[in-house]
Design an enzyme around this catalytic site. Sequence first.
Site, PDB file in Angstrom:
ATOM      1  N   GLY A   1       0.763  -1.249   0.000  1.00 26.40           N
ATOM      2  CA  GLY A   1       0.000   0.000   0.000  1.00 26.40           C
ATOM      3  C   GLY A   1       0.785   1.285   0.000  1.00 26.40           C
TER       4      GLY A   1
ATOM      5  CD  GLU B   1       0.570  -9.566   1.284  1.00 26.41           C
ATOM      6  OE1 GLU B   1       0.382 -10.788   1.342  1.00 26.41           O
ATOM      7  OE2 GLU B   1      -0.365  -8.744   1.286  1.00 26.41           O
ATOM      8  N   PRO B   2       4.642  -5.400  -0.872  1.00 27.62           N
ATOM      9  CG  PRO B   2       6.878  -4.809  -1.234  1.00 27.62           C
ATOM     10  CD  PRO B   2       6.009  -5.733  -0.425  1.00 27.62           C
ATOM     11  N   GLY B   3       3.577  -3.750  -3.845  1.00 25.99           N
ATOM     12  CA  GLY B   3       3.378  -3.850  -5.284  1.00 25.99           C
ATOM     13  C   GLY B   3       3.813  -2.527  -5.901  1.00 25.99           C
ATOM     14  NE  ARG B   4      -0.403   2.355  -6.158  1.00 26.14           N
ATOM     15  CZ  ARG B   4      -1.263   2.431  -7.181  1.00 26.14           C
ATOM     16  NH1 ARG B   4      -0.941   3.133  -8.243  1.00 26.14           N
ATOM     17  NH2 ARG B   4      -2.439   1.842  -7.126  1.00 26.14           N
TER      18      ARG B   4
ATOM     19  CE1 TYR C   1      -8.393   2.183  -9.052  1.00 26.88           C
ATOM     20  CE2 TYR C   1      -6.399   2.259 -10.370  1.00 26.88           C
ATOM     21  CZ  TYR C   1      -7.384   1.531  -9.750  1.00 26.88           C
ATOM     22  OH  TYR C   1      -7.369   0.167  -9.820  1.00 26.88           O
TER      23      TYR C   1
ATOM     24  CB  CYS D   1     -14.147   4.612 -29.449  1.00 22.89           C
ATOM     25  SG  CYS D   1     -13.324   4.276 -31.004  1.00 22.89           S
ATOM     26  CD  GLU D   2     -14.863   4.302 -23.015  1.00 25.16           C
ATOM     27  OE1 GLU D   2     -15.025   4.976 -21.984  1.00 25.16           O
ATOM     28  OE2 GLU D   2     -15.162   3.110 -23.130  1.00 25.16           O
TER      29      GLU D   2
ATOM     30  CE1 TYR E   1      -2.173  -3.399  -8.568  1.00 22.31           C
ATOM     31  CE2 TYR E   1      -0.916  -1.473  -7.873  1.00 22.31           C
ATOM     32  CZ  TYR E   1      -1.454  -2.712  -7.601  1.00 22.31           C
ATOM     33  OH  TYR E   1      -1.264  -3.288  -6.370  1.00 22.31           O
TER      34      TYR E   1
HETATM   35  C1  LIG Z   1      -2.974  -5.078  -3.877  1.00 18.66           C
HETATM   36  C2  LIG Z   1      -2.454  -5.725  -2.665  1.00 18.66           C
HETATM   37  C3  LIG Z   1      -1.134  -5.501  -2.283  1.00 18.66           C
HETATM   38  C4  LIG Z   1      -0.215  -4.544  -3.019  1.00 18.66           C
HETATM   39  O1  LIG Z   1      -0.643  -3.232  -2.855  1.00 18.66           O
HETATM   40  P1  LIG Z   1       0.261  -2.023  -3.400  1.00 18.66           P
HETATM   41  O2  LIG Z   1      -0.532  -0.812  -3.100  1.00 18.66           O
HETATM   42  O3  LIG Z   1       0.452  -2.240  -4.852  1.00 18.66           O
HETATM   43  O4  LIG Z   1       1.532  -2.072  -2.633  1.00 18.66           O
HETATM   44  C5  LIG Z   1      -0.654  -6.178  -1.191  1.00 18.66           C
HETATM   45  N1  LIG Z   1      -1.447  -7.019  -0.486  1.00 18.66           N
HETATM   46  C6  LIG Z   1      -2.729  -7.247  -0.816  1.00 18.66           C
HETATM   47  C7  LIG Z   1      -3.537  -8.176  -0.005  1.00 18.66           C
HETATM   48  C8  LIG Z   1      -3.282  -6.607  -1.908  1.00 18.66           C
HETATM   49  O5  LIG Z   1      -4.547  -6.812  -2.231  1.00 18.66           O
END
Ligand SMILES: *Cc1c(COP(=O)(O)O)cnc(C)c1O
Length: 421
Positions: free
Chosen positions: A240, A278-281, A320, A346-347, A375
Amino acid sequence: MLDLSLFPPSARVDGEDLLIGGCSLRAIAERFGTPAFVVDEGSLRERAREYRTAMTSRYPRAAVCFAVKSFPSVSMIRVLVSEGLGCDVVGAGELRMALAAGADPATVVMHGNAKSNADIAAALDAGIGYIVVDGFDDIDRIERLAGPGAAVPVLLRVSPGIDAHTHQAMATGGSASKFGVSVDQAPAAISRIRAGGVADLRGLHAHIGSQITSLAQFEAEVAALAALGERFDVYNLGGGLGVRYEKADTTPTIAEYAQALVDAVRRHLGGGVEVIVEPGRSLVAPMAVTVYRVVTVKRNARTHVAVDGGMGDNLEHSLYGQCFSPAVIGRWDGPAQLADLVGRHCESGDVITPDVPLADPRIGDLIAVPVTGAYCFTMGNNYNAALRPPVIYCADGAARLGVRRETLDDLLAREMPVNGA
Ligand SMILES: *Cc1c(COP(=O)(O)O)cnc(C)c1O
């Protein structure tokens, strides 16, 4: 001169060109076409190590799992797994990708608010580290599919009642969330898991949302889990952490985030528990740019600069309201006019980013949009029969294709023949 602060760390201006990982974006556009996702592989690896070190140097019993959904490609997972990260997957599809990338099943966590029998069966079959129980139906499914005596390691996802300060669609920890069980229901869910005798409840999981820039919200998350009373052995605190998309944005560093989490864990949970993030972004977003070519420029009441991609490869603005900071490659010093950077779909909502200064963009120019590493590839789609872009990894002056561009044959591949056709 171009402000490189939003571009991946290895970005360098080279005359009228921009280099990522020592590779010319002009040459990449020639060789692989546009649009294309270009990843700074060296910096990506460094950031993965930075995340691990930030956590484990402060708190040895910590693990970092890549949130696969933020860039669900085997090529990306392979890079991050080779840097010692685990994987956080949603469902059998992402699990399959993680295994194909060589992830050790013991380092994989599966969550998801609506896991099917097939998802849970795949997790059991692979013997992953933890299944995250999202609600009472998950407990029933695990019991039915695993059978007595299986001792399936699980975490319970709790929605800690925190309305994260982020876009509504990206907040996941409020009391009315579809994710997890509420704080009120948690004791009943915990009793239910234990009564079943199949799932082995090792700890709790929470994830309060994405693009969060206030560390206080993560501290509140830990406090809310601690307030449940019982101490577990494992706490998965989700991902997050937010990133900068525009020059004026400010976000905590990974080190500040790690320090805040570890302080909160020690204060509210005591030391000793295992902590997973659990980093993504925050891991992948700043490490990639999308390269487009300008197709047309219209000067009406507004100026529309239209490129050869759009909603097919970047839904962040339409979903978003996320804004980006694009640059016209090579036009570093020219006067800039405000324009809407739009796509070919087309939007009217097919906007990559509105109202940005662009320096005299002309047909054929390349435009680089930074911070598209999270994403965007994920939500790539075939709107207007767009061909999903390739992913190119750049390091030490060499460009490597991780995912090829989709072809027109790919588009037709799932169509079944019609009688007589
Ligand atoms: C989406 C998600 C993440 C990653 O979130 P980011 O904002 O991309 O870091 C981690 N854990 C869970 C359970 C998620 O759904």
